[in-house]
Design an enzyme around this catalytic site. Structure first.
Site, PDB file in Angstrom:
ATOM      1  N   SER A 102       0.815  -0.991   0.000  1.00 54.48           N
ATOM      2  CA  SER A 102       0.088   0.087  -0.042  1.00 54.48           C
ATOM      3  C   SER A 102       0.798   1.201   0.016  1.00 54.48           C
ATOM      4  O   SER A 102       1.916   1.197   0.253  1.00 54.48           O
ATOM      5  CB  SER A 102      -0.820   0.179   1.188  1.00 54.48           C
ATOM      6  OG  SER A 102      -0.273   0.472   2.527  1.00 54.48           O
ATOM      7  N   ASP A 103       0.352   2.252  -0.281  1.00 56.32           N
ATOM      8  CA  ASP A 103       1.196   3.554  -0.046  1.00 56.32           C
ATOM      9  C   ASP A 103       0.949   3.981   1.452  1.00 56.32           C
ATOM     10  O   ASP A 103       0.114   3.259   2.013  1.00 56.32           O
ATOM     11  CB  ASP A 103       0.828   4.760  -1.015  1.00 56.32           C
ATOM     12  CG  ASP A 103       1.933   5.712  -1.057  1.00 56.32           C
ATOM     13  OD1 ASP A 103       2.516   5.924  -0.138  1.00 56.32           O
ATOM     14  OD2 ASP A 103       1.620   6.730  -1.885  1.00 56.32           O
ATOM     15  N   HIS A 104       1.634   5.034   1.858  1.00 58.46           N
ATOM     16  CA  HIS A 104       1.649   5.283   3.249  1.00 58.46           C
ATOM     17  C   HIS A 104       0.404   5.494   3.969  1.00 58.46           C
ATOM     18  O   HIS A 104      -0.413   6.254   3.580  1.00 58.46           O
ATOM     19  CB  HIS A 104       2.399   6.636   3.205  1.00 58.46           C
ATOM     20  CG  HIS A 104       3.124   6.978   4.754  1.00 58.46           C
ATOM     21  ND1 HIS A 104       2.484   7.331   5.727  1.00 58.46           N
ATOM     22  CD2 HIS A 104       4.488   6.799   4.985  1.00 58.46           C
ATOM     23  CE1 HIS A 104       3.388   7.500   6.609  1.00 58.46           C
ATOM     24  NE2 HIS A 104       4.485   7.099   6.265  1.00 58.46           N
TER      25      HIS A 104
END
Ligand code: BGC
Length: 777
Positions: free
Chosen positions: A295-297
């Site tokens: 996932s992104d942050h």
């Protein structure tokens, strides 16, 4: 403080004997650099065996990607790793920092599964190369590849295993600050760059001690956020997605990228992070991606804010079901997955599937064979991680000068003579931090060569160099505060306290006693960054006023732009004697720009993105779909598609860029007027250097489908070739056209080439092309 004493690595890895299929290393990262990958079945057997022995908590632990220094205090992180509750970390950049973390994993966790270390290495690691938009401006894929290779060598020598790069989001809206991180607006050029970059990072194998695993990002369509506002929604037709926005991710994956980072935006109503169609149907089933997704942050947590998850529990469930293997800056996977599995809401199959990919990635990085293959032995740690000897300045300078685009050169103002008195002026003329661009990884600003330094080095004692700052980059305290948000103690934007007029007056005085003015204007690097969307493309603050005051001195005005997105260049285009788009050129930027200014290098860059005339004209990308009432230059504009207060078309077109020499392109020659299915056609032009200097240019092939079942673009780049010619020399450049080049996604999303006529356009930019036509039978 090191928390764990050193134990023999071999002993700690006894349980991982299946990994011995890798070439042997000595545990200090000094193994055979070319590692033969074990067979897929050996990998599968090894992972199956490991998964069988893992508890649910250990499995969930593997799915967590932890941000060093942000997600938890260091001692807590050590505990978590030793408890088997971390799969990988990011943001630590030295062997000495990473070693104790790896010790905690392989010496103290029950199953001794190594963790991996990642970082955002986008355009260089210790040596900073030009930003990706600059690298793409070289239209030289060996440059893109080499920049990634050098970065991989430097970063792996710092104990890193993976990079969150390349960023291959197509960007057609320069308001978006992350335009700077990508390779521009064109599907073909960005795809080529994606491939070259992955090949550079990973080398022959991501298991090599000097390679990094590449995580292609941000999957998908992040560059199309509404209004160029970062993190916004994307609403897009399937045809546009397949035709224009998806190919670069696919190219990176087909080049072997081991990882994919999932975008923060939603796509047609479903966030990428909870998007089964995107992550399972398209990525896995259609494209056959075999690596790991992250996932992104904090993106799983954000599913609640998107409004598709009621609570953290639902967010975690949606993400794991959709196919998010690892959770970056994790909160919810750790908290929610144990109970979701126990209650039967999430099948163990989904957890095992994600764990399999994480372990598979570590296997492919070579970490089961030797978790220290990049960290090495403490005795061999560099004494000074920032030592000059660790930099690759020549490679950076070469890439930087090839990434510079000559936009204007009235009366052959450039190249400048190395005599007389040169005034170097502007807020970016001596800006060490800014010239590195955003996402400059472990680059040290103090090691960057500014334009002022570059000019001084080029001129030595032969000429006199004077300097004035001339303006702050912005005069708006609110903008300064915004840009300095990340680190109040070390502000990136430091304001000169004088008034704008005082600074301009000083600059004018310096200019009056000079022979030539070299003026660096543009944006601070933070203005072209994540979360840095703009409502205007103008030169911020008093910079335009500075240029205007300097022009009034009557001295030759050379504008050197440093920026990470197309800017509104109407005034400088009309008034500058010469203008260079240098983007952010990196550690060796000042030398590279000076090479171009003084003719030690003949500029060869071409724009990878169109420059609009004004912000109101966005989007201005060249490969627009055809329309019923197009504006035609030279014809009355009424009742055509344009804006009545301004000229139409880009200020600077995609593919545009001048040279110190001139080139002539012959008419387009086709080997035949028809193309049979399965056959080939040769399209060629002869290019001649008609000037007095040796130079390089980029021959560009565009195709236009004359009539199809759906509306097609006015033209599409389908090939390019960078060539070098001596004065008077000519070369015939050939492109092979086959059915594959003519294919597109029709209304049923079938990838087809339809019979009929095609225009072949070849030229040295997207607007000035010769044309010939053939028919596909
Ligand atoms: C960015 C990613 C980056 C990640 C880790 C996020 O904010 O969107 O591109 O890889 O942070 O630094």
């Amino acid at each position: 403080m090191r928390m764990f004493s050193a134990l023999a690595v071999a002993a700690s890895l006894a349980c991982l004997s299946a990994a011995s299929a890798f070439a042997a290393t000595d545990g200090a990262g000094n193994g055979n650099p070319a590692v033969a990958m074990p067979s897929a079945s050996a990998k599968q057997a090894f992972i199956d065996n490991l998964i069988r022995r893992m508890t649910l908590d250990e499995k969930i632990g593997q799915l967590r990607l932890i941000s060093i220094g942000a997600d938890m205090p260091a001692p807590k992180l050590m505990e978590e790793i030793a408890a088997g509750r971390v799969g990988g970390t990011f943001n630590s950049v030295t062997r000495a920092d990473n070693r104790p973390l790896q010790d905690a994993a392989v010496k103290h966790s029950r199953l001794k599964i190594p963790i991996f270390f990642a970082y955002d290495i986008v355009h260089g690691h210790r040596t900073v190369f030009p930003i990706s938009l600059g690298l793409a401006s070289s239209w030289d894929m060996s440059v893109v590849k080499h920049a990634a290779r050098v970065a991989a060598e430097e970063a792996s020598a710092d104990g890193l295993d993976a990079t969150f790069a390349p960023m291959v989001d197509i960007s057609r809206d320069p308001r978006w600050g992350r335009t700077s991180e990508g390779f521009g607006e064109d599907p073909y050029l960005v795809s080529q760059s994606a491939r070259a970059s992955v090949q550079g990072f990973q080398g022959s194998s991501p298991a090599n001690p000097d390679s990094l695993m590449a995580f292609v990002k941000h999957f998908a369509l992040y560059g199309a956020v509404e209004g160029g506002r970062d993190y916004n929604v994307v609403d897009m037709s399937p045809m546009r997605m397949y035709q224009d926005y998806l190919p670069p991710y696919r190219a990176g994956i087909d080049a072997g990228a081991g990882g994919v980072m999932i975008a923060l935006n939603s796509i047609n109503g479903t966030p990428a992070t909870s998007n089964k169609w995107l992550l399972r149907d398209l990525l896995r089933d259609e494209w056959g991606f075999k690596g790991v997704t992250v996932s992104d942050h904090g993106a799983i947590e954000e599913l609640m804010r998107h409004g598709v998850a009621r609570d953290g529990r639902e967010a975690a469930k949606l993400a794991i079901e959709a196919g998010v293997d690892m959770s970056m800056a994790d909160v919810q996977y750790l908290k929610q997955l144990p109970d979701l599995v126990k209650s039967g809401e999430v099948p163990m199959r989904d957890i095992d599937g994600a764990v399999r990919e994480v372990l598979g990635a570590k296997y492919d990085m070579g970490l089961f064979a030797d978790p220290y293959r990049r960290i090495g032995a403490a005795a061999q740690d560099p004494k000074d991680v920032n030592a000059e000897s660790r930099l690759h300045r020549d490679a950076a300078r070469d890439a930087a000068r090839k990434s510079i685009v000559l936009l204007e050169n009235r009366h052959d103002t450039l190249p400048l003579a190395k005599t007389g008195k040169v005034a170097v002026i502007g807020p970016l003329a001596d800006a060490k931090i800014d010239i590195m661009g955003s996402w400059s990884a472990a680059g040290v600003a103090g090691q960057a060569v500014t334009l002022l330094q570059g000019v001084r080095d080029a001129l030595g004692a032969n000429a006199q160099v004077t300097y004035a700052r001339g303006a702050n980059i912005t005069d708006d305290p609110r903008v300064v505060e915004y840009l300095n948000f990340l680190d109040w103690d070390n502000p990136e934007v430091v304001q000169d306290k004088r008034t704008p007029q005082q600074m301009i007056d000083e600059a004018v005085q310096v200019a009056r006693s000079a022979d030539t003015l070299v003026v660096a204007v543009g944006e601070s690097r933070g203005m072209s960054h994540e979360a840095s969307s703009r409502t205007s493309l103008s030169l911020p603050g008093s910079q335009l006023a500075l240029l205007q005051a300097l022009k009034a001195t009557g001295k030759p005005l050379v504008v050197v732009l440093m920026n990470g997105r197309p800017l509104d260049l109407n005034w400088p285009k009309a008034n500058a004697d010469a203008m260079l788009e240098t983007w952010y050129t990196g550690t060796e930027g000042g030398h590279a720009i000076a090479d171009v200014l003084f003719g030690d290098y003949n500029p060869s860059g071409k724009l990878p993105i169109s420059f609009p005339r004004s912000i109101g004209q966005i989007p201005t990308y060249y490969n627009q779909l055809r329309i019923g009432r197009p504006f035609t230059p030279g014809k009355p504009p009424n009742y055509t598609s344009q804006y009545f207060e301004e000229d139409s078309g880009p200020l600077y077109a995609f593919g545009y860029g001048l040279s110190y020499t001139t080139f002539d392109v012959s008419k387009v020659n086709l080997s035949a007027g028809t193309l049979a299915r399965g056959g080939k056609l040769d399209a060629s032009v002869t290019v001649r250097n008609t000037g007095k200097r040796e130079g390089e240019t980029v021959v560009q092939l565009y195709l236009q489908d004359v009539a199809a079942s759906i509306v097609r673009p006015v033209k599409e780049l389908k090939g390019f070739r960078k060539i070098a010619l001596k004065p008077g020399e000519s070369r015939t450049v050939h492109f092979t056209i086959d059915e594959g080049l003519l294919k597109f996604y029709n209304a049923k999303l079938q990838y087809v080439a339809e019979p009929g006529d095609f225009n072949v356009q070849i030229g040295l930019d997207s607007q000035h092309v010769g044309q010939a036509t053939f028919t596909l039978k």
